[in-house]
Each structure stands twice: as structure tokens, then as C-alpha cells.
Enzyme design. Structure first.
Site, mmCIF file in Angstrom:
data_model
loop_
_atom_site.group_PDB
_atom_site.id
_atom_site.type_symbol
_atom_site.label_atom_id
_atom_site.label_comp_id
_atom_site.label_asym_id
_atom_site.label_seq_id
_atom_site.Cartn_x
_atom_site.Cartn_y
_atom_site.Cartn_z
ATOM 1 N N GLY A 1 2.667 -1.693 6.761
ATOM 2 C CA GLY A 1 2.343 -2.694 5.747
ATOM 3 C C GLY A 1 1.733 -2.134 4.486
ATOM 4 O O GLY A 1 1.936 -2.674 3.399
ATOM 5 N N THR B 1 -0.517 -10.822 13.184
ATOM 6 C CA THR B 1 -0.719 -9.442 13.630
ATOM 7 C C THR B 1 -2.206 -9.145 13.756
ATOM 8 O O THR B 1 -3.035 -9.832 13.170
ATOM 9 C CB THR B 1 -0.077 -8.454 12.630
ATOM 10 N N THR C 1 4.161 -6.603 14.370
ATOM 11 C CA THR C 1 3.867 -7.938 13.853
ATOM 12 C C THR C 1 4.862 -8.894 14.490
ATOM 13 O O THR C 1 5.990 -8.499 14.737
ATOM 14 C CB THR C 1 4.093 -7.992 12.314
ATOM 15 N N THR D 1 8.217 -6.142 9.166
ATOM 16 C CA THR D 1 7.338 -5.497 10.137
ATOM 17 C C THR D 1 7.314 -4.009 9.834
ATOM 18 O O THR D 1 8.268 -3.473 9.270
ATOM 19 C CB THR D 1 7.819 -5.752 11.581
ATOM 20 N N GLY D 2 6.223 -3.352 10.181
ATOM 21 C CA GLY D 2 6.164 -1.912 9.948
ATOM 22 C C GLY D 2 4.915 -1.483 9.208
ATOM 23 O O GLY D 2 3.858 -2.102 9.348
ATOM 24 N N ARG E 1 -9.482 -3.550 5.830
ATOM 25 C CA ARG E 1 -8.088 -3.358 5.425
ATOM 26 C C ARG E 1 -7.268 -4.616 5.706
ATOM 27 O O ARG E 1 -7.384 -5.236 6.758
ATOM 28 C CB ARG E 1 -7.494 -2.182 6.193
ATOM 29 N N VAL E 2 -6.444 -5.001 4.737
ATOM 30 C CA VAL E 2 -5.502 -6.108 4.908
ATOM 31 C C VAL E 2 -4.116 -5.542 4.655
ATOM 32 O O VAL E 2 -3.893 -4.866 3.652
ATOM 33 C CB VAL E 2 -5.804 -7.256 3.923
ATOM 34 N N GLY E 3 -3.187 -5.814 5.560
ATOM 35 C CA GLY E 3 -1.831 -5.313 5.404
ATOM 36 C C GLY E 3 -0.915 -6.309 4.724
ATOM 37 O O GLY E 3 -1.354 -7.225 4.037
ATOM 38 N N ASP E 4 0.378 -6.140 4.951
ATOM 39 C CA ASP E 4 1.365 -6.985 4.291
ATOM 40 C C ASP E 4 1.496 -8.361 4.933
ATOM 41 O O ASP E 4 1.887 -9.318 4.272
ATOM 42 C CB ASP E 4 2.734 -6.300 4.293
ATOM 43 N N SER F 1 0.073 -5.626 19.551
ATOM 44 C CA SER F 1 -0.114 -5.589 18.097
ATOM 45 C C SER F 1 -0.261 -6.978 17.486
ATOM 46 O O SER F 1 -0.368 -7.122 16.273
ATOM 47 C CB SER F 1 1.063 -4.857 17.442
#
Length: 305
Positions: A219, A183, A165, A216-217, A193-196, A31
Site C-alpha cells: 500500500g 485490513t 487486504t 491489494t499489496g 502508518r496508514v496504507g492504501d 491480514s
């Protein structure tokens, strides 16, 4: 790796960059780094950020393509630009100008992950309220003539890992704080897509007057609550790091009881803690700690709440 950098006299930012960078090389858990989490088109893209708790400067990249060392590029955003976040192919062009090699992030492993997903009717995916029915078929999807909202699918239909992450908080001997993340994002994400992870205050946050945190998780849910920023603010008010992490998780639980996620917290005195949301298949969270009090890097475990 990060601890060794500190012991050899490197800065807190150096430690974060090298530590997260090691995970990119090792492709931690599939990941982080190249060759993992292919998106809907089969491409691996990277997100990363690094934050200096002394100056409050942040460098971040998102949807980074064809460059393996995402955290290294994020560091260059601090050092050579007045910006905070660069994205997409333009971030890759910046990286190349900074001397990073332009190379393939796809591997046989990520291609086989992608093929397997296509063969199982693109399940699971991140679409909702579209036609054709995204829970039964692949796209291309479009808006229906008439929208009938369905309950969002829960995280339980996705495989739950302990991490998705690498998140790191480094406290220097004088209380200086730095943090960072790296990540390859959510597997089978919608392209773009962009996560946290690359968002300051969401993926991580550092403030040398209070402490640092990293998340982590899931996002997409967690970034809505800026959990890392919130945890640091709780610590600023004197809250114990473990309790600060727990309060952040509890806050998200009210709105998304089934979310997958965890937060690590450390204050300027070196106290630390973590918390996670308890869901089936994810009842404990494991994280690593290095400190002068420990003879070697030590795995810690907390029960989820």
C-alpha cells in the site's frame, strides 16, 4: 456472504459491509481483522473503507484501535457524519458512540509474531537512513547527523502472500456499484502508518456510471498512484476490465518494478478482470467471483505481468 446478502434483497453497500465484515471475523489470511499484523509496538490496528458508487459517498477509518468491525464503523461514517475519514483513538471513540464494543485486538498469535520479530533484531522493518542501522538492529531510531541515502529494501525481504487486504466490488442487478476494503495493515509497521486501503481511489473506488476496483499489496507504493480510481477511469473510457487492471499495474511498474500488488476491476455490465505484478514467489493472483452465471462462488486465477 456478500452474495447471499444480495440474494436476500440487501443493498450493494450491505453486501460489501457484510462480506468484508465476515473476513474481519474470520481473520482472513491473518491480514484482516483483529489478532494480526502487530505494529512496532505490538499493537494491531485496523484500516477500512466503503464507497457508494451512486452518491460517491465514502466512509473510512484508519489506525482504528480496540474495535473489531472496522468496515462497520466505516459505514457509520457515511450514515451519521458529513466526514469521509476518521483516524486513531478518536475513530475508536466514534465507534463506541455508534454502539460498537471496545475490546482487545491483540491475541496470543499476534503477541508471538511480535516477540519473534523482536528476537530477530526487528527484521524486516520500514525505517531507512536512520541510526542505529535499521537493517541490523532495533530502535529507537533517529536521524543521523549526516544523511547518506541507501537503496530502499525490496519487498522480497518480506514474506509475500497472495493478499493482505479484503477488497470487494459489488455490482447490483441494475448496475449499481459499491466497493470496500478492510485490513490490519503492514506487519511491523511504524505506529501511525496508514496504507492504501482506507484511501478512496487507492484501496478501492466505485462509480455506478463506470464500475469499481479494489487493490491489494504494498500500500505504501500503490497509494501513490490511486490505482483503483485510475482503473475505473480506464473502464469509463470503454477499456475492458482486465486491460484496465493491467494498465494500472504497468503504470506502477515503471517506478517500482519490484512492488507486490494486484488490482481487481469490474464494470457496470458485470464484466471483470484482475492483474498483478510478477515478482519471485508471486506469479499468480487468486480472487473470488460470484455471479448469476455461476452456480457457486468460484476462484479465478490470473498470471502476473
Amino acid at each position: 456472504t456478500a452474495w447471499r446478502v444480495l440474494q436476500l434483497g440487501g443493498s450493494e453497500l450491505d453486501a460489501v459491509e457484510r462480506g468484508c465484515g465476515q473476513c474481519e471475523i474470520d481473520q482472513c489470511d491473518g491480514s484482516v481483522g483483529y489478532g494480526g499484523s502487530p505494529d512496532e509496538s505490538g499493537e494491531t490496528t485496523l484500516d477500512a473503507m466503503i464507497m457508494d458508487g451512486n452518491t460517491m459517498e465514502v466512509g473510512a477509518v484508519a489506525d482504528l484501535r480496540h474495535v473489531k468491525n472496522a468496515i462497520g464503523v466505516a459505514r457509520k461514517v457515511i450514515e451519521y457524519t458529513k466526514h469521509t475519514l476518521l483516524v486513531g483513538e478518536s475513530a475508536s471513540l466514534f465507534a463506541v458512540r455508534m454502539g460498537f464494543p471496545y475490546e482487545e485486538l491483540t491475541t496470543q498469535k499476534s503477541l508471538s509474531l511480535y516477540s519473534k520479530w523482536l528476537n530477530q533484531s526487528c527484521q524486516p522493518n520500514y525505517w531507512k537512513n536512520v541510526v542505529p542501522d535499521s537493517s541490523k538492529s532495533c530502535g529507537p531510531y533517529k536521524r543521523p547527523e549526516k544523511v547518506t541515502c541507501k537503496e530502499e529494501q525490496t519487498i522480497l525481504q518480506r514474506s509475500v502472500h497472495n493478499h493482505d487486504t479484503i477488497g470487494m466490488v459489488v455490482i447490483g442487478e441494475h448496475g449499481t456499484v459499491a466497493s470496500g476494503t478492510s485490513t490490519n495493515g503492514a506487519v511491523h509497521k511504524i505506529p501511525g502508518r496508514v496504507g492504501d486501503s482506507p484511501i478512496a481511489g487507492a484501496g478501492s473506488y466505485a462509480d455506478s456510471t463506470a464500475g469499481g476496483a479494489a487493490a491489494t499489496g504494498d500500500g505504501d507504493i500503490m497509494m501513490r498512484f490511486l490505482p483503483s480510481y485510475q482503473a475505473v477511469e480506464y473502464m469509463r473510457m470503454g477499456t475492458d476490465p482486465t486491460v484496465a487492471c493491467q494498465k494500472v499495474i504497468s503504470r506502477i511498474q515503471k517506478y517500482a518494478p519490484n512492488f507486490f500488488g494486484a488490482v481487481i476491476c469490474a464494470n457496470t455490465t458485470g464484466s471483470y478482470g484482475a492483474a498483478c505484478n510478477k515478482v519471485p514467489g508471486f506469479t499468480q493472483f487468486h480472487f473470488m467471483v460470484s455471479s448469476p452465471l455461476l452456480s457457486q462462488p468460484t476462484e479465478q486465477v490470473v498470471d502476473c505481468i
